[in-house]
Design a protein around this motif. Structure first.
Motif, PDB file in Angstrom:
ATOM      1  N   LEU A  80       1.215  -1.085   0.155  1.00  0.00           N
ATOM      2  CA  LEU A  80       0.229  -0.130   0.181  1.00  0.00           C
ATOM      3  C   LEU A  80       0.495   1.330   0.075  1.00  0.00           C
ATOM      4  O   LEU A  80       0.490   2.381  -0.224  1.00  0.00           O
ATOM      5  N   LEU A  81       1.763   0.796   0.994  1.00  0.00           N
ATOM      6  CA  LEU A  81       2.724   2.630   0.890  1.00  0.00           C
ATOM      7  C   LEU A  81       4.156   2.369   0.830  1.00  0.00           C
ATOM      8  O   LEU A  81       4.600   0.684   1.224  1.00  0.00           O
ATOM      9  N   SER A  82       4.403   2.483   0.221  1.00  0.00           N
ATOM     10  CA  SER A  82       6.423   2.472  -0.106  1.00  0.00           C
ATOM     11  C   SER A  82       7.457   3.440  -0.092  1.00  0.00           C
ATOM     12  O   SER A  82       6.903   3.988  -1.533  1.00  0.00           O
ATOM     13  N   ILE A  83       8.147   3.386   1.147  1.00  0.00           N
ATOM     14  CA  ILE A  83       9.189   4.193   0.724  1.00  0.00           C
ATOM     15  C   ILE A  83      10.099   4.073   0.729  1.00  0.00           C
ATOM     16  O   ILE A  83      10.404   2.629   1.314  1.00  0.00           O
ATOM     17  N   GLU A  84      10.979   4.277  -0.336  1.00  0.00           N
ATOM     18  CA  GLU A  84      12.297   3.639  -0.867  1.00  0.00           C
ATOM     19  C   GLU A  84      13.465   4.650  -0.267  1.00  0.00           C
ATOM     20  O   GLU A  84      13.652   5.792  -1.248  1.00  0.00           O
TER      21      GLU A  84
END
Lengths: 240, 213
Positions: free
Chosen positions: A3-7
């Motif tokens: 759903l949320l992806s911080i890279e």
């Protein structure tokens, strides 16, 4: 796809010759229905991380994606709709009455005032504060302000609720019900990402991480692989 | 991380966990990490460092050394080492810590020190022995923090919450116990924040930490 992806997000703040790295190379994934808490002391980077997760701020390096879409490109469509950012301290900008404050999110999307007020009252019932609707914002105590803030964020039925220090300013005996409310919201499928400066906020969450000096520690990714829901084909059989 | 290394570390976990069940073994490992030594010298340093706090005779020290060797956490040196310790003629070769041993010791320290009723004294003594660089101290603090965070998360596990939410004195007592523990964790986390500030200041002040591990 999470759903949320911080890279690998990094964010710096500059004031004159001084520069402070608020978050450093942070990677974090959240699945639907997860309740994730980030513990950190003041100036640890916890609020910056939440603001970046909510799309309020952009990282200088790295990417933030919601449902596979880069927030840098779709922020206006997502913030206040698919992402609810909850501020526990209410402002009176959304109207004097609490019900008007809660309805503001829908009114901003051009919903009719009647519909917005009805949904606002439903949201207040959902968070366990139906009687607060007719009060003025400044009449609320700490716990009421917190749940009203949550109702305001939930009114657009977001996929992700981001809430900064939900128990801040809430009486000790009222913190447990507030955390139980966040748990129930996650159980219904809305992912919840919260920050906390106390051990209390970590109790019972699905994942507890910590942040210090901008560095996130703990399980950045969910322990289990994302399960693709079964869909019905035209013949009625289920397939992935 | 290469897969071979992952498996090696898992093996280390199992071997280390068994060997470090004894506080004496862990204290001995800390002393060997601090300085490669012969068994007799380790016994003397054990008395000087832990005497009155942990009691162990010479036979217990040698048994601990044997256990640590078997677990691959320490080894006997051959020839001249980089630390300058020479192979002794009478007492046999000195012991030194392996990389596995150093990792296992730090992990043990971070996990156990949280629950030890004498943790303040344990911390002072064992950090002197096994955590002797800025990098190792930061690593120890990170492990300690993860243990605290994990325990705070577990405080509301379903069985315990059910009791705490029950009416009457049973529920009240459980809630009070949970709250006491929670406040202790808050204090530990506050200490960790302070310790990190100290470690950062020390790291900034010194050119480099001399970390042989």
């Amino acid at each position: 796809m999470s759903l949320l992806s911080i890279e690998h997000a990094t964010k710096r703040y500059r004031r004159g010759r001084l520069e402070r790295v608020a978050i450093k190379d942070v990677t974090l994934e959240i699945e639907p229905g997860e309740l994730v808490a980030i513990w950190g002391a003041r100036r640890s980077g916890r609020t910056t991380l939440l603001r970046i997760a909510a799309g309020i701020e952009s990282p200088e390096e790295g990417t933030v994606k919601l449902e596979g879409q880069d927030l840098a490109r779709c922020r206006d469509r997502v913030l206040g709709r698919r992402i609810g950012y909850c501020q526990v301290c209410l402002s009176s900008a959304g109207g004097g009455l609490v019900v008007e404050h809660v309805a503001a999110g829908l009114l901003a999307q051009h919903a009719s005032p009647t519909h917005a007020r009805r949904r606002a009252q439903e949201m207040l019932v959902r968070v366990g504060a139906p009687e607060c609707g007719r009060l003025q914002c400044h009449e609320l105590d700490g716990a009421e302000a917190a749940v009203v803030g949550i109702a305001s964020a939930l009114i657009t039925a977001p996929a992700l609720l981001v809430i900064d220090e939900p128990t801040n300013g809430v009486d000790l005996l009222e913190r447990e019900p507030l955390l139980a409310l966040l748990r129930s919201i996650a159980n219904e499928g809305t992912a919840v990402l919260m920050s906390t400066g106390e051990a209390h906020g970590l109790a019972g969450v699905d994942r507890a991480l910590s942040i210090d000096n901008g560095e996130l520690r703990g399980d950045a990714r969910p322990p289990q692989a994302h399960v693709v829901p079964l869909r019905r084909t035209e013949s009625g059989a289920r397939r992935r | 991380m290469p897969s071979e290394q992952v498996f090696e570390e898992r093996d280390t976990d199992l071997a280390g966990a068994g060997a470090l069940r004894s506080q004496v073994a862990c204290a001995v490992l800390g002393l060997v990490i601090e300085k490669p030594s012969h068994g007799y010298e380790i016994g003397q340093r054990f008395d000087a460092r832990f005497g009155g706090f942990l009691s162990a005779g010479r036979s217990a020290i040698y048994a601990a050394l044997g256990t640590l060797v078997d677990a691959g956490l320490i080894e006997k040196m051959t020839g001249r080492s980089t630390t300058g310790v020479r192979r002794g003629a009478k007492a046999g070769a000195p012991y030194r810590a392996t990389a596995r041993g150093a990792r296992a010791y730090r992990r043990w320290l971070a996990e156990r020190v949280r629950n030890d009723p004498q943790r303040v004294e344990m911390l002072g003594r064992m950090t002197l022995a096994g955590v002797h660089s800025v990098g190792a101290a930061a690593q120890f603090i990170a492990g300690y923090e993860q243990e605290c965070v994990r325990e705070a998360q577990e405080l509301a596990r379903p069985g315990r919450s059910m009791v705490a939410n029950s009416a009457g004195i049973t529920g009240l007592v459980e809630r009070l116990l949970i709250e006491e523990r929670r406040r202790m964790i808050d204090a530990q986390l506050a200490w960790i924040t302070y310790a990190r500030a100290e470690i950062r200041a020390l790291g900034a002040g010194s050119a480099s930490g001399d970390d042989p591990q």
